[in-house]
Design a protein around this motif. Structure first.
Motif, mmCIF file in Angstrom:
data_model
loop_
_atom_site.group_PDB
_atom_site.id
_atom_site.type_symbol
_atom_site.label_atom_id
_atom_site.label_comp_id
_atom_site.label_asym_id
_atom_site.label_seq_id
_atom_site.Cartn_x
_atom_site.Cartn_y
_atom_site.Cartn_z
ATOM 1 N N VAL A 42 -53.246 -43.848 -79.196
ATOM 2 C CA VAL A 42 -54.607 -43.457 -78.808
ATOM 3 C C VAL A 42 -54.943 -44.095 -77.467
ATOM 4 C CG1 VAL A 42 -57.046 -43.872 -79.377
ATOM 5 C CG2 VAL A 42 -55.462 -43.066 -81.146
ATOM 6 N N PHE A 88 -55.741 -41.761 -74.254
ATOM 7 C CA PHE A 88 -57.132 -41.615 -73.816
ATOM 8 C C PHE A 88 -57.495 -42.551 -72.660
ATOM 9 C CE2 PHE A 88 -57.168 -39.521 -77.961
ATOM 10 C CZ PHE A 88 -57.735 -38.307 -77.584
ATOM 11 N N MET A 130 -65.440 -34.052 -70.855
ATOM 12 C CA MET A 130 -65.713 -33.861 -72.282
ATOM 13 C C MET A 130 -67.211 -33.938 -72.541
ATOM 14 S SD MET A 130 -62.878 -35.966 -74.432
ATOM 15 C CE MET A 130 -63.153 -37.556 -73.662
ATOM 16 N N HIS A 161 -69.001 -31.092 -74.535
ATOM 17 C CA HIS A 161 -69.426 -31.412 -75.901
ATOM 18 C C HIS A 161 -70.942 -31.480 -76.038
ATOM 19 C CE1 HIS A 161 -65.217 -33.402 -76.467
ATOM 20 N NE2 HIS A 161 -65.170 -32.088 -76.448
ATOM 21 N N GLY A 208 -65.498 -43.206 -81.560
ATOM 22 C CA GLY A 208 -64.787 -42.455 -80.521
ATOM 23 C C GLY A 208 -65.787 -42.054 -79.452
ATOM 24 N N TYR A 228 -72.073 -40.979 -73.938
ATOM 25 C CA TYR A 228 -73.281 -40.171 -73.697
ATOM 26 C C TYR A 228 -74.172 -40.071 -74.926
ATOM 27 C CZ TYR A 228 -71.002 -36.361 -76.239
ATOM 28 O OH TYR A 228 -70.405 -35.619 -77.224
ATOM 29 N N ASP A 254 -64.324 -47.374 -79.468
ATOM 30 C CA ASP A 254 -63.278 -46.481 -78.971
ATOM 31 C C ASP A 254 -61.952 -47.241 -78.905
ATOM 32 O OD1 ASP A 254 -63.605 -43.562 -77.344
ATOM 33 O OD2 ASP A 254 -61.709 -44.624 -77.070
ATOM 34 N N GLY A 255 -60.867 -46.530 -79.186
ATOM 35 C CA GLY A 255 -59.548 -47.153 -79.160
ATOM 36 C C GLY A 255 -58.961 -47.275 -77.768
ATOM 37 N N MET A 269 -61.959 -46.129 -71.726
ATOM 38 C CA MET A 269 -63.148 -45.359 -72.131
ATOM 39 C C MET A 269 -64.335 -46.307 -72.274
ATOM 40 S SD MET A 269 -62.853 -42.021 -72.631
ATOM 41 C CE MET A 269 -61.583 -40.773 -72.833
ATOM 42 N N GLY A 271 -61.750 -50.712 -80.568
ATOM 43 C CA GLY A 271 -61.407 -50.881 -81.980
ATOM 44 C C GLY A 271 -60.793 -49.612 -82.513
ATOM 45 N N ASP A 272 -60.336 -49.679 -83.757
ATOM 46 C CA ASP A 272 -59.687 -48.520 -84.369
ATOM 47 C C ASP A 272 -60.509 -48.029 -85.556
ATOM 48 O OD1 ASP A 272 -56.962 -46.955 -84.421
ATOM 49 O OD2 ASP A 272 -57.524 -47.360 -86.510
ATOM 50 N N PHE A 273 -60.482 -46.705 -85.771
ATOM 51 C CA PHE A 273 -61.239 -46.107 -86.864
ATOM 52 C C PHE A 273 -60.826 -46.671 -88.232
ATOM 53 C CE2 PHE A 273 -61.587 -41.818 -84.357
ATOM 54 C CZ PHE A 273 -62.496 -42.399 -83.497
ATOM 55 N N MET A 303 -68.262 -37.284 -82.471
ATOM 56 C CA MET A 303 -68.073 -35.937 -81.911
ATOM 57 C C MET A 303 -66.662 -35.812 -81.375
ATOM 58 S SD MET A 303 -69.449 -32.991 -81.031
ATOM 59 C CE MET A 303 -68.820 -31.614 -80.071
ATOM 60 N N GLU A 304 -65.913 -34.865 -81.916
ATOM 61 C CA GLU A 304 -64.580 -34.545 -81.417
ATOM 62 C C GLU A 304 -63.663 -35.768 -81.379
ATOM 63 O OE1 GLU A 304 -63.915 -31.526 -81.976
ATOM 64 O OE2 GLU A 304 -63.001 -31.169 -80.027
ATOM 65 N N ALA A 305 -63.714 -36.589 -82.407
ATOM 66 C CA ALA A 305 -62.907 -37.792 -82.432
ATOM 67 C C ALA A 305 -62.336 -38.093 -83.822
ATOM 68 C CB ALA A 305 -63.745 -38.991 -81.950
ATOM 69 N N TYR A 359 -58.639 -37.647 -85.087
ATOM 70 C CA TYR A 359 -57.545 -38.445 -84.531
ATOM 71 C C TYR A 359 -57.230 -39.661 -85.410
ATOM 72 C CZ TYR A 359 -58.160 -35.897 -80.130
ATOM 73 O OH TYR A 359 -58.246 -34.920 -79.171
HETATM 74 C C1 SAM Z 1 -61.848 -36.133 -77.485
HETATM 75 S S1 SAM Z 1 -62.549 -37.714 -77.174
HETATM 76 C C2 SAM Z 1 -64.282 -37.439 -77.558
HETATM 77 C C3 SAM Z 1 -65.186 -38.452 -76.895
HETATM 78 C C4 SAM Z 1 -66.680 -38.234 -77.110
HETATM 79 N N1 SAM Z 1 -67.045 -38.467 -78.493
HETATM 80 C C5 SAM Z 1 -67.115 -36.876 -76.660
HETATM 81 O O1 SAM Z 1 -67.739 -36.138 -77.435
HETATM 82 O O2 SAM Z 1 -66.861 -36.526 -75.482
HETATM 83 C C6 SAM Z 1 -61.972 -38.697 -78.559
HETATM 84 C C7 SAM Z 1 -62.238 -40.182 -78.384
HETATM 85 O O3 SAM Z 1 -61.909 -40.841 -79.611
HETATM 86 C C8 SAM Z 1 -61.141 -41.992 -79.328
HETATM 87 N N2 SAM Z 1 -60.238 -42.229 -80.478
HETATM 88 C C9 SAM Z 1 -59.308 -41.380 -80.961
HETATM 89 N N3 SAM Z 1 -58.688 -41.907 -82.030
HETATM 90 C C10 SAM Z 1 -59.245 -43.126 -82.229
HETATM 91 C C11 SAM Z 1 -59.029 -44.151 -83.184
HETATM 92 N N4 SAM Z 1 -58.110 -44.029 -84.166
HETATM 93 N N5 SAM Z 1 -59.785 -45.276 -83.113
HETATM 94 C C12 SAM Z 1 -60.719 -45.401 -82.128
HETATM 95 N N6 SAM Z 1 -60.968 -44.457 -81.187
HETATM 96 C C13 SAM Z 1 -60.233 -43.324 -81.234
HETATM 97 C C14 SAM Z 1 -60.393 -41.665 -78.042
HETATM 98 O O4 SAM Z 1 -59.992 -42.820 -77.336
HETATM 99 C C15 SAM Z 1 -61.402 -40.805 -77.289
HETATM 100 O O5 SAM Z 1 -62.210 -41.546 -76.418
#
Ligand code: SAM
Length: 230
Positions: free
Chosen positions: A3, A7, A19, A23, A46, A51, A69-70, A74, A96-98, A114-116, A119
Protein backbone atom coordinates in the motif's frame (compact mmCIF):
# COMPACT_ATOMS: atom_id res chain seq x y z
CA UNK A 1 3.80 -3.80 -4.20
CA UNK A 2 2.71 -2.59 -0.75
CA UNK A 3 0.00 0.00 0.00
CA UNK A 4 2.82 2.33 0.95
CA UNK A 5 4.76 1.92 -2.31
CA UNK A 6 1.68 2.10 -4.52
CA UNK A 7 0.03 5.12 -2.92
CA UNK A 8 3.15 7.08 -2.01
CA UNK A 9 3.73 7.20 -5.77
CA UNK A 10 0.15 8.46 -6.30
CA UNK A 11 0.68 11.23 -3.73
CA UNK A 12 4.01 12.21 -5.26
CA UNK A 13 2.61 12.68 -8.77
CA UNK A 14 -0.57 14.56 -7.77
CA UNK A 15 -3.08 11.75 -8.02
CA UNK A 16 -4.25 12.52 -4.46
CA UNK A 17 -5.78 15.77 -5.76
CA UNK A 18 -7.10 14.05 -8.89
CA UNK A 19 -8.95 11.52 -6.73
CA UNK A 20 -10.30 14.28 -4.53
CA UNK A 21 -11.83 16.01 -7.57
CA UNK A 22 -13.45 12.84 -8.92
CA UNK A 23 -14.58 11.36 -5.62
CA UNK A 24 -16.03 14.63 -4.35
CA UNK A 25 -18.98 14.27 -6.76
CA UNK A 26 -20.48 11.53 -4.61
CA UNK A 27 -18.43 11.78 -1.39
CA UNK A 28 -20.00 15.14 -0.57
CA UNK A 29 -23.46 13.57 -0.51
CA UNK A 30 -22.23 10.81 1.79
CA UNK A 31 -20.55 13.33 4.12
CA UNK A 32 -23.76 15.38 4.25
CA UNK A 33 -25.59 12.33 5.57
CA UNK A 34 -23.22 11.77 8.49
CA UNK A 35 -24.87 12.65 11.82
CA UNK A 36 -21.86 14.59 13.12
CA UNK A 37 -22.61 16.70 16.20
CA UNK A 38 -20.68 19.48 17.90
CA UNK A 39 -17.64 18.13 19.70
CA UNK A 40 -17.54 14.81 17.83
CA UNK A 41 -14.40 12.87 16.88
CA UNK A 42 -14.40 11.49 13.35
CA UNK A 43 -12.13 8.97 11.61
CA UNK A 44 -11.44 8.93 7.83
CA UNK A 45 -10.03 5.57 6.73
CA UNK A 46 -7.69 5.88 3.72
CA UNK A 47 -7.88 9.64 3.89
CA UNK A 48 -5.83 10.41 0.74
CA UNK A 49 -5.69 14.21 0.42
CA UNK A 50 -7.80 14.57 3.59
CA UNK A 51 -10.58 16.45 1.77
CA UNK A 52 -13.37 14.64 3.67
CA UNK A 53 -12.16 15.87 7.05
CA UNK A 54 -11.60 19.40 5.74
CA UNK A 55 -15.18 19.39 4.43
CA UNK A 56 -16.60 18.08 7.71
CA UNK A 57 -14.59 20.68 9.63
CA UNK A 58 -16.19 23.39 7.46
CA UNK A 59 -19.74 22.10 7.66
CA UNK A 60 -20.08 20.67 11.19
CA UNK A 61 -19.00 21.44 14.72
CA UNK A 62 -16.81 18.35 15.02
CA UNK A 63 -13.93 18.83 17.42
CA UNK A 64 -11.34 16.42 16.07
CA UNK A 65 -10.75 14.57 12.82
CA UNK A 66 -8.27 11.75 12.33
CA UNK A 67 -7.17 10.85 8.81
CA UNK A 68 -5.52 7.43 8.70
CA UNK A 69 -3.58 6.28 5.67
CA UNK A 70 -1.01 3.58 4.93
CA UNK A 71 0.99 5.85 2.62
CA UNK A 72 3.16 8.41 4.50
CA UNK A 73 3.27 10.73 1.47
CA UNK A 74 -0.53 10.89 1.49
CA UNK A 75 -0.58 11.94 5.15
CA UNK A 76 2.22 14.44 4.50
CA UNK A 77 0.23 16.09 1.69
CA UNK A 78 -3.03 15.95 3.67
CA UNK A 79 -1.34 17.75 6.57
CA UNK A 80 -0.09 20.49 4.22
CA UNK A 81 -3.51 20.95 2.57
CA UNK A 82 -5.15 21.17 6.01
CA UNK A 83 -2.62 23.79 7.13
CA UNK A 84 -3.39 25.86 4.04
CA UNK A 85 -7.14 25.59 4.68
CA UNK A 86 -6.83 26.33 8.44
CA UNK A 87 -9.98 24.35 9.30
CA UNK A 88 -12.09 25.08 12.36
CA UNK A 89 -11.58 21.57 13.79
CA UNK A 90 -8.36 20.04 14.97
CA UNK A 91 -7.24 17.62 12.20
CA UNK A 92 -4.52 15.01 12.59
CA UNK A 93 -3.12 12.67 9.93
CA UNK A 94 -1.61 9.37 10.98
CA UNK A 95 0.19 6.59 9.15
CA UNK A 96 -1.44 3.26 9.94
CA UNK A 97 -3.05 0.14 8.55
CA UNK A 98 -6.75 -0.74 8.36
CA UNK A 99 -5.97 -3.97 10.22
CA UNK A 100 -4.93 -2.29 13.49
CA UNK A 101 -6.58 1.06 14.16
CA UNK A 102 -4.47 3.03 16.67
CA UNK A 103 -7.44 4.17 18.79
CA UNK A 104 -8.93 3.07 22.11
CA UNK A 105 -12.20 1.15 22.33
CA UNK A 106 -15.32 3.41 22.06
CA UNK A 107 -13.12 6.45 21.54
CA UNK A 108 -14.62 7.84 18.29
CA UNK A 109 -18.11 8.99 17.28
CA UNK A 110 -18.21 8.36 13.53
CA UNK A 111 -16.10 6.93 10.73
CA UNK A 112 -16.05 7.49 6.97
CA UNK A 113 -14.22 5.89 4.09
CA UNK A 114 -14.28 6.60 0.36
CA UNK A 115 -12.71 4.36 -2.27
CA UNK A 116 -10.31 2.77 0.20
CA UNK A 117 -12.00 0.02 2.23
CA UNK A 118 -11.58 -2.71 -0.42
CA UNK A 119 -7.78 -2.43 -0.24
CA UNK A 120 -7.86 -3.91 3.26
CA UNK A 121 -5.92 -7.17 3.49
CA UNK A 122 -8.70 -8.51 5.75
CA UNK A 123 -11.93 -6.49 5.32
CA UNK A 124 -13.85 -8.32 8.08
CA UNK A 125 -11.05 -7.62 10.55
CA UNK A 126 -11.16 -3.96 9.48
CA UNK A 127 -14.90 -3.83 10.14
CA UNK A 128 -14.32 -5.39 13.57
CA UNK A 129 -11.72 -2.72 14.26
CA UNK A 130 -14.15 0.01 13.21
CA UNK A 131 -16.83 -1.47 15.48
CA UNK A 132 -14.30 -1.59 18.33
CA UNK A 133 -13.14 2.05 18.13
CA UNK A 134 -16.62 3.56 17.65
CA UNK A 135 -18.84 4.26 20.64
CA UNK A 136 -22.30 2.66 20.82
CA UNK A 137 -24.52 4.54 18.37
CA UNK A 138 -21.50 5.58 16.30
CA UNK A 139 -21.81 5.24 12.52
CA UNK A 140 -19.57 3.98 9.73
CA UNK A 141 -20.27 5.42 6.27
CA UNK A 142 -18.47 3.13 3.83
CA UNK A 143 -18.44 4.31 0.19
CA UNK A 144 -17.01 2.33 -2.72
CA UNK A 145 -17.01 2.59 -6.51
CA UNK A 146 -15.32 -0.81 -6.95
CA UNK A 147 -17.98 -3.45 -6.30
CA UNK A 148 -19.53 -6.43 -8.02
CA UNK A 149 -22.66 -4.82 -9.48
CA UNK A 150 -20.54 -2.07 -11.03
CA UNK A 151 -19.35 -4.14 -13.97
CA UNK A 152 -17.45 -1.11 -15.28
CA UNK A 153 -15.07 -1.35 -12.32
CA UNK A 154 -14.13 -5.00 -12.81
CA UNK A 155 -10.88 -4.38 -14.67
CA UNK A 156 -9.50 -1.85 -12.15
CA UNK A 157 -7.50 -4.54 -10.34
CA UNK A 158 -5.39 -4.99 -13.49
CA UNK A 159 -4.01 -1.47 -13.02
CA UNK A 160 -3.26 -1.58 -9.27
CA UNK A 161 -0.67 -3.73 -7.52
CA UNK A 162 -2.52 -3.89 -4.16
CA UNK A 163 -5.08 -6.74 -3.88
CA UNK A 164 -8.67 -5.49 -3.98
CA UNK A 165 -11.81 -7.18 -2.56
CA UNK A 166 -14.82 -6.99 -4.88
CA UNK A 167 -17.97 -7.65 -2.84
CA UNK A 168 -21.53 -7.17 -3.99
CA UNK A 169 -24.05 -5.15 -1.98
CA UNK A 170 -25.31 -8.17 -0.03
CA UNK A 171 -21.76 -9.24 0.84
CA UNK A 172 -21.19 -5.76 2.30
CA UNK A 173 -24.31 -6.10 4.44
CA UNK A 174 -23.38 -9.62 5.57
CA UNK A 175 -19.82 -8.57 6.44
CA UNK A 176 -21.02 -5.56 8.47
CA UNK A 177 -23.31 -7.87 10.45
CA UNK A 178 -20.59 -10.47 10.94
CA UNK A 179 -18.38 -7.75 12.41
CA UNK A 180 -21.12 -6.68 14.86
CA UNK A 181 -22.49 -3.62 13.05
CA UNK A 182 -26.18 -3.02 12.36
CA UNK A 183 -26.83 -2.11 8.72
CA UNK A 184 -28.76 1.15 8.89
CA UNK A 185 -28.97 1.77 5.15
CA UNK A 186 -27.47 0.91 1.82
CA UNK A 187 -27.93 2.62 -1.51
CA UNK A 188 -26.30 3.94 -4.65
CA UNK A 189 -25.24 7.58 -4.74
CA UNK A 190 -25.33 8.79 -8.35
CA UNK A 191 -22.60 10.97 -9.81
CA UNK A 192 -24.70 13.65 -11.47
CA UNK A 193 -21.77 15.98 -12.11
CA UNK A 194 -19.36 14.15 -14.35
CA UNK A 195 -19.62 15.44 -17.89
CA UNK A 196 -21.08 12.82 -20.25
CA UNK A 197 -20.53 13.80 -23.90
CA UNK A 198 -23.29 13.58 -26.52
CA UNK A 199 -23.81 10.19 -28.20
CA UNK A 200 -22.04 11.27 -31.38
CA UNK A 201 -18.73 11.62 -29.52
CA UNK A 202 -18.58 7.92 -28.58
CA UNK A 203 -16.54 5.80 -28.54
CA UNK A 204 -14.16 7.88 -26.40
CA UNK A 205 -10.77 6.88 -25.06
CA UNK A 206 -12.39 5.20 -22.03
CA UNK A 207 -15.96 4.41 -23.06
CA UNK A 208 -17.39 2.34 -25.93
CA UNK A 209 -20.88 3.81 -25.66
CA UNK A 210 -22.75 6.65 -23.97
CA UNK A 211 -25.12 4.09 -22.41
CA UNK A 212 -22.24 2.42 -20.58
CA UNK A 213 -20.98 5.73 -19.20
CA UNK A 214 -24.48 6.74 -18.09
CA UNK A 215 -24.90 3.40 -16.34
CA UNK A 216 -21.53 3.68 -14.60
CA UNK A 217 -22.02 7.19 -13.22
CA UNK A 218 -25.70 8.08 -13.16
CA UNK A 219 -27.06 4.65 -12.21
CA UNK A 220 -24.39 2.69 -10.33
CA UNK A 221 -22.41 5.62 -8.91
CA UNK A 222 -21.03 4.96 -5.44
CA UNK A 223 -22.26 2.08 -3.28
CA UNK A 224 -22.83 3.36 0.26
CA UNK A 225 -23.28 1.01 3.21
CA UNK A 226 -23.95 2.57 6.61
CA UNK A 227 -23.23 0.60 9.76
CA UNK A 228 -24.21 1.52 13.32
CA UNK A 229 -22.58 0.18 16.47
CA UNK A 230 -25.23 -1.41 18.74
C1 SAM B 1 -8.02 5.35 -3.85
S1 SAM B 1 -7.35 6.21 -2.48
C2 SAM B 1 -8.77 7.13 -1.88
C3 SAM B 1 -8.37 8.33 -1.05
C4 SAM B 1 -9.52 9.21 -0.58
N1 SAM B 1 -10.34 8.52 0.39
C5 SAM B 1 -10.35 9.71 -1.73
O1 SAM B 1 -11.58 9.53 -1.72
O2 SAM B 1 -9.78 10.32 -2.66
C6 SAM B 1 -7.16 4.92 -1.24
C7 SAM B 1 -6.35 5.37 -0.04
O3 SAM B 1 -6.41 4.34 0.95
C8 SAM B 1 -5.12 4.10 1.46
N2 SAM B 1 -5.04 2.68 1.86
C9 SAM B 1 -5.23 1.60 1.07
N3 SAM B 1 -5.11 0.46 1.77
C10 SAM B 1 -4.83 0.83 3.05
C11 SAM B 1 -4.60 0.10 4.24
N4 SAM B 1 -4.64 -1.25 4.27
N5 SAM B 1 -4.36 0.79 5.39
C12 SAM B 1 -4.33 2.15 5.36
N6 SAM B 1 -4.54 2.90 4.25
C13 SAM B 1 -4.79 2.25 3.10
C14 SAM B 1 -4.17 4.45 0.31
O4 SAM B 1 -2.87 4.77 0.76
C15 SAM B 1 -4.89 5.61 -0.36
O5 SAM B 1 -4.48 6.86 0.11
Amino acid sequence: MSVREEFDAWAADGRDKGMEERHWHTAKHVLARMPVEDGDRVLDLGTGSGYALRALADSTGMARGYGLDGAPEMTHNAREYALDASPAADLGFVVGDFGHLPFDDDSLDHAFTMEAFYYSADPIETLREVARVLRPGGTFHCAVNYYEENVHSHDWQEHISVDMTRWDASEYRDAFREAGLHVAEQDNVADTEIDIPPAGEFPTENWDSREAMVERYREFGTLLTVGVVP
